[in-house]
Design a protein around this motif. Structure first.
Motif, PDB file in Angstrom:
ATOM      1  N   ARG A   1       2.149  12.817  -2.244  1.00 52.18           N
ATOM      2  CA  ARG A   1       1.004  12.449  -1.391  1.00 52.18           C
ATOM      3  C   ARG A   1       1.444  12.250   0.056  1.00 52.18           C
ATOM      4  NH1 ARG A   1       0.163   8.942  -5.930  1.00 52.18           N
ATOM      5  NH2 ARG A   1       0.435   7.045  -4.695  1.00 52.18           N
ATOM      6  N   ALA A   2       2.591  11.591   0.238  1.00 56.08           N
ATOM      7  CA  ALA A   2       3.093  11.381   1.603  1.00 56.08           C
ATOM      8  C   ALA A   2       3.441  12.722   2.246  1.00 56.08           C
ATOM      9  CB  ALA A   2       4.316  10.465   1.574  1.00 56.08           C
ATOM     10  N   ASP A   3       4.038  13.611   1.453  1.00 53.53           N
ATOM     11  CA  ASP A   3       4.357  14.958   1.962  1.00 53.53           C
ATOM     12  C   ASP A   3       3.089  15.689   2.385  1.00 53.53           C
ATOM     13  OD1 ASP A   3       7.095  15.185   1.952  1.00 53.53           O
ATOM     14  OD2 ASP A   3       7.233  15.980  -0.084  1.00 53.53           O
TER      15      ASP A   3
ATOM     16  N   ALA B   1      -3.815  11.210  -6.341  1.00 47.09           N
ATOM     17  CA  ALA B   1      -3.070  10.652  -7.483  1.00 47.09           C
ATOM     18  C   ALA B   1      -3.657  11.136  -8.801  1.00 47.09           C
ATOM     19  CB  ALA B   1      -3.080   9.126  -7.419  1.00 47.09           C
TER      20      ALA B   1
ATOM     21  N   VAL C   1      -4.488   5.089   6.673  1.00 45.33           N
ATOM     22  CA  VAL C   1      -4.101   5.778   5.438  1.00 45.33           C
ATOM     23  C   VAL C   1      -3.920   4.725   4.352  1.00 45.33           C
ATOM     24  CG1 VAL C   1      -2.320   7.173   4.317  1.00 45.33           C
ATOM     25  CG2 VAL C   1      -2.910   7.597   6.720  1.00 45.33           C
ATOM     26  N   HIS C   2      -4.620   4.894   3.242  1.00 44.85           N
ATOM     27  CA  HIS C   2      -4.508   3.915   2.151  1.00 44.85           C
ATOM     28  C   HIS C   2      -4.357   4.623   0.817  1.00 44.85           C
ATOM     29  CE1 HIS C   2      -5.560   0.639   4.814  1.00 44.85           C
ATOM     30  NE2 HIS C   2      -6.624   1.297   5.208  1.00 44.85           N
ATOM     31  N   SER C   3      -3.744   3.939  -0.123  1.00 43.74           N
ATOM     32  CA  SER C   3      -3.689   4.440  -1.495  1.00 43.74           C
ATOM     33  C   SER C   3      -5.109   4.533  -2.045  1.00 43.74           C
ATOM     34  CB  SER C   3      -2.866   3.503  -2.382  1.00 43.74           C
ATOM     35  OG  SER C   3      -1.549   3.402  -1.901  1.00 43.74           O
ATOM     36  N   GLY C   4      -5.354   5.559  -2.843  1.00 47.22           N
ATOM     37  CA  GLY C   4      -6.635   5.658  -3.545  1.00 47.22           C
ATOM     38  C   GLY C   4      -7.738   6.368  -2.786  1.00 47.22           C
TER      39      GLY C   4
ATOM     40  N   CYS D   1      -0.574  14.124  -8.254  1.00 48.98           N
ATOM     41  CA  CYS D   1       0.392  14.057  -7.145  1.00 48.98           C
ATOM     42  C   CYS D   1       1.046  12.669  -7.167  1.00 48.98           C
ATOM     43  CB  CYS D   1      -0.303  14.245  -5.806  1.00 48.98           C
ATOM     44  SG  CYS D   1      -1.244  15.772  -5.671  1.00 48.98           S
ATOM     45  N   ASN D   2       2.373  12.627  -7.211  1.00 49.71           N
ATOM     46  CA  ASN D   2       3.042  11.331  -7.165  1.00 49.71           C
ATOM     47  C   ASN D   2       3.089  10.825  -5.719  1.00 49.71           C
ATOM     48  OD1 ASN D   2       5.411  12.297  -5.835  1.00 49.71           O
ATOM     49  ND2 ASN D   2       6.157  13.116  -7.771  1.00 49.71           N
ATOM     50  N   SER D   3       3.650   9.611  -5.537  1.00 51.44           N
ATOM     51  CA  SER D   3       3.586   8.989  -4.215  1.00 51.44           C
ATOM     52  C   SER D   3       4.291   9.826  -3.142  1.00 51.44           C
ATOM     53  CB  SER D   3       4.196   7.582  -4.281  1.00 51.44           C
ATOM     54  OG  SER D   3       5.541   7.635  -4.731  1.00 51.44           O
ATOM     55  N   ILE D   4       5.397  10.445  -3.506  1.00 55.43           N
ATOM     56  CA  ILE D   4       6.118  11.272  -2.528  1.00 55.43           C
ATOM     57  C   ILE D   4       5.332  12.545  -2.234  1.00 55.43           C
ATOM     58  CG2 ILE D   4       8.197  12.671  -2.208  1.00 55.43           C
ATOM     59  CD1 ILE D   4       9.755  10.454  -3.594  1.00 55.43           C
TER      60      ILE D   4
ATOM     61  N   ASP E   1       0.778   4.476  -0.357  1.00 54.51           N
ATOM     62  CA  ASP E   1       0.557   5.684   0.458  1.00 54.51           C
ATOM     63  C   ASP E   1       0.788   5.397   1.938  1.00 54.51           C
ATOM     64  OD1 ASP E   1      -0.189   6.600  -2.017  1.00 54.51           O
ATOM     65  OD2 ASP E   1      -1.859   7.787  -1.275  1.00 54.51           O
TER      66      ASP E   1
ATOM     67  N   ASP F   1       0.896  -1.162   0.000  1.00 56.50           N
ATOM     68  CA  ASP F   1       0.000   0.000   0.000  1.00 56.50           C
ATOM     69  C   ASP F   1       0.933   1.211   0.000  1.00 56.50           C
ATOM     70  OD1 ASP F   1      -1.592   2.214   0.761  1.00 56.50           O
ATOM     71  OD2 ASP F   1      -3.053   0.882   1.690  1.00 56.50           O
TER      72      ASP F   1
ATOM     73  N   ILE G   1       0.105  14.565   3.224  1.00 53.02           N
ATOM     74  CA  ILE G   1      -0.578  13.992   4.397  1.00 53.02           C
ATOM     75  C   ILE G   1       0.205  14.282   5.680  1.00 53.02           C
ATOM     76  CG2 ILE G   1      -1.294  11.809   5.471  1.00 53.02           C
ATOM     77  CD1 ILE G   1      -1.929  10.838   2.548  1.00 53.02           C
ATOM     78  N   THR G   2       1.539  14.117   5.649  1.00 50.28           N
ATOM     79  CA  THR G   2       2.314  14.351   6.879  1.00 50.28           C
ATOM     80  C   THR G   2       2.358  15.844   7.224  1.00 50.28           C
ATOM     81  OG1 THR G   2       4.346  14.261   5.570  1.00 50.28           O
ATOM     82  CG2 THR G   2       3.752  12.288   6.756  1.00 50.28           C
ATOM     83  N   MET G   3       2.450  16.703   6.204  1.00 47.22           N
ATOM     84  CA  MET G   3       2.473  18.150   6.476  1.00 47.22           C
ATOM     85  C   MET G   3       1.120  18.616   7.026  1.00 47.22           C
ATOM     86  SD  MET G   3       4.587  19.364   3.083  1.00 47.22           S
ATOM     87  CE  MET G   3       4.468  21.141   3.262  1.00 47.22           C
TER      88      MET G   3
ATOM     89  N   LEU H   1       4.656   4.990   2.578  1.00 51.75           N
ATOM     90  CA  LEU H   1       5.453   6.220   2.563  1.00 51.75           C
ATOM     91  C   LEU H   1       5.136   7.119   3.758  1.00 51.75           C
ATOM     92  CD1 LEU H   1       6.282   5.179  -0.194  1.00 51.75           C
ATOM     93  CD2 LEU H   1       6.020   7.484  -1.099  1.00 51.75           C
ATOM     94  N   VAL H   2       3.855   7.181   4.129  1.00 53.28           N
ATOM     95  CA  VAL H   2       3.498   7.988   5.306  1.00 53.28           C
ATOM     96  C   VAL H   2       4.089   7.347   6.570  1.00 53.28           C
ATOM     97  CG1 VAL H   2       1.587   8.795   6.748  1.00 53.28           C
ATOM     98  CG2 VAL H   2       1.428   8.990   4.273  1.00 53.28           C
TER      99      VAL H   2
END
Lengths: 408, 80
Positions: free
Chosen positions: B43-45, B34, B63-66, B38-41, A201, A199, B47-49, A204-205
């Motif tokens: 998206r992670a940025d 996506a 937290v899940h993809s999609g 937004c690429n995977s990095i 996302d 998964d 969400i964490t920010m 990476l989180v």
């Protein structure tokens, strides 16, 4: 003297493919190529598996040091071959390690080797025998194909071997300087021997959250630790080089509230040198952070003692930020092993050659009662790349017993 | 519990900061990050920010993809 890594070697295979060739061959969006930050990845030949990778990484070290005083062998892998029998047992035989050596296999995704390194240091410190050594090997194989999309050009096969002892000439690990952050989650896993579950996302989180939390725990244990000033270099778990850049950016934002331009300059100064080997091999799973350490030492060639902050993350998930010292001795030892030359000497496969090798590589962990391996058919390719180095090869499987032979 | 409008606006502003090519009009509740490019990095940025800015800790296992933007807004609000 401080306990740590006395010798460090990276085995990145004898064949590789350019990441761009996989992007083109699979029709991936080339606009994302810059984001992945990968040049190439290693490709396993049909006679390679986690055992051969491990032995091929360790052999050049043991040829220099001998095996007599190795009292502990730990293989860290998420590419296990059996629910009971360890990869370590095959490696123990292939390397001719002493019968008086403890051996075991550990698993905690890409964090396994870091756990093993710290447990080995603790074991040796408790032994208080200056001659005793431990061999920790991170070894894995890629089983990803087209379904992995952008993971396919970024996932490699290979191993990193570390001889651990009381005189950490490659990395003297700072005693008591570590921070941990672990919890249960399912961000990635290998539920079948030929299938990775990811998964993206969540993973990476989880990685970024763990980097922040592990460093906070490190700072609680190490008085005065500061991300900007305590470390001359930073090395990150590198599933793909772009991830190391993202982790550095996130932690610098969190800890230093630095501007984008300042973070970019700091990345070039303290991180970039660690990404050369990971960018040529692909994700080496629990070995990736140590391939990055080797890259840093070989590229930066420290002329004086320098402190490195190291972040290790393994899905599932466990993480650790720790630190240690590198210096001129580290550079001299790694230069002897010529890791960069050997990566450059790998046979460069085109996409069709890669596709022809992929089914064997993807199924190398799948249990089979009997299996014939065409070693001879790939010897020419292996010998061209190995340039005289001994290589361990998987020669076949009979009644579930894997047989190995040193070739070359 | 934080107002969902504040969560949406924070996610939107953070997304525009991470991916400046996007416009505020493109950032809609029924879109996935996506699909917005937004690429995977990225998206992670994002969400964490956003967690940092809102002072919210979303359990990583949720937290899940999609996920669509509205799903993310709901997650943040639920855990605030």
């Amino acid at each position: 003297m401080t306990h740590g890594i006395e010798w460090l070697n990276v085995y990145g295979g004898v064949a590789a493919i350019r990441a761009k060739a996989i992007f083109d061959g699979r029709g991936l969006d080339t606009e994302r190529f810059g984001n992945v930050m990968m040049d190439a990845r290693s490709v396993a030949l049909p006679f390679e598996d986690p055992v051969t990778n491990a032995a091929n990484a360790a052999r050049p070290i043991l040829d220099r040091t001998g095996t007599d005083r190795i009292e502990l062998l730990i293989t860290a892998t998420e590419s296990g071959l059996d629910h009971s029998k360890s990869v370590a047992s095959h490696v123990h035989r292939a390397l001719g390690l002493p019968a008086s050596c403890r051996m075991l296999e550990v698993k905690q995704a890409c964090y396994g080797a870091t756990a093993a390194l710290h447990l080995a240091i603790g074991h040796l410190a408790a032994r208080a025998d200056p001659e005793a050594r431990a061999l920790v090997i991170a070894t894995d194989v890629a089983v990803v194909g087209a379904e992995g999309a952008y993971a396919e050009p970024a996932t490699g096969s290979g191993a990193v071997a570390m001889l651990v002892g009381p005189d950490g000439g490659v990395l003297a690990v700072d005693p008591g300087a570590y921070g941990l952050h672990s919890f249960e989650t399912l961000d990635s896993a290998r539920p079948h021997p030929d299938r990775d579950l990811v998964d993206v996302d969540q993973s990476l989180v989880a990685y970024l959250s763990c980097a922040t939390a592990s460093f906070a725990d490190y700072r609680n244990r190490v008085a005065g630790a500061d991300l900007e000033t305590t470390f001359d270099h930073l090395v990150w778990h590198t599933p793909f080089a772009g991830m190391a850049k993202a982790a550095h950016r996130a932690l610098m934002r969190d800890q230093a509230r630095a501007s984008t331009a300042a973070i970019e300059a700091d990345f070039a100064r303290r991180v970039e040198a660690s990404l050369r080997y990971p960018g040529l091999i692909g994700n080496l799973f629990s070995g990736s952070v140590y391939a990055a350490l080797a890259s840093l030492v070989d590229t930066a060639r420290p002329a004086r003692e320098a402190r490195v902050g190291i972040f290790s993350y393994g899905s599932g998930c466990a993480s650790e930020f720790f630190s240690g010292l590198i210096g001129p001795r580290s550079a001299a030892r790694l230069a002897e092993l010529r890791i960069g030359d050997q990566l450059d000497a790998r046979v460069d496969l085109d996409f069709d050659q890669y596709l022809a090798l992929l089914p064997a590589a993807r199924s190398c962990l799948v249990p089979q009662k009997d299996k014939d391996i065409d070693v001879e058919g790939h010897l020419g390719l292996a010998r061209a790349a190995a340039a005289g180095r001994p290589l361990l090869a998987l020669t076949g499987v009979r009644d579930y017993r894997r047989t190995y032979e040193w070739i070359n | 519990m934080i107002n969902e409008t504040l969560v949406f606006e924070t996610l939107r502003d953070t997304t525009l900061e991470v991916v400046p090519e996007l416009t505020a009009e493109q950032f809609r509740a029924d879109e996935c990050l996506a699909d917005l490019g937004c690429n995977s990095i990225d998206r992670a940025d994002i969400i964490t920010m956003a967690m940092d800015r809102l002072g919210v800790v979303v359990p990583i296992g949720e937290v899940h993809s999609g996920l669509k933007v509205r799903d993310l807004v709901g997650l943040f609000a639920k855990h605030s």
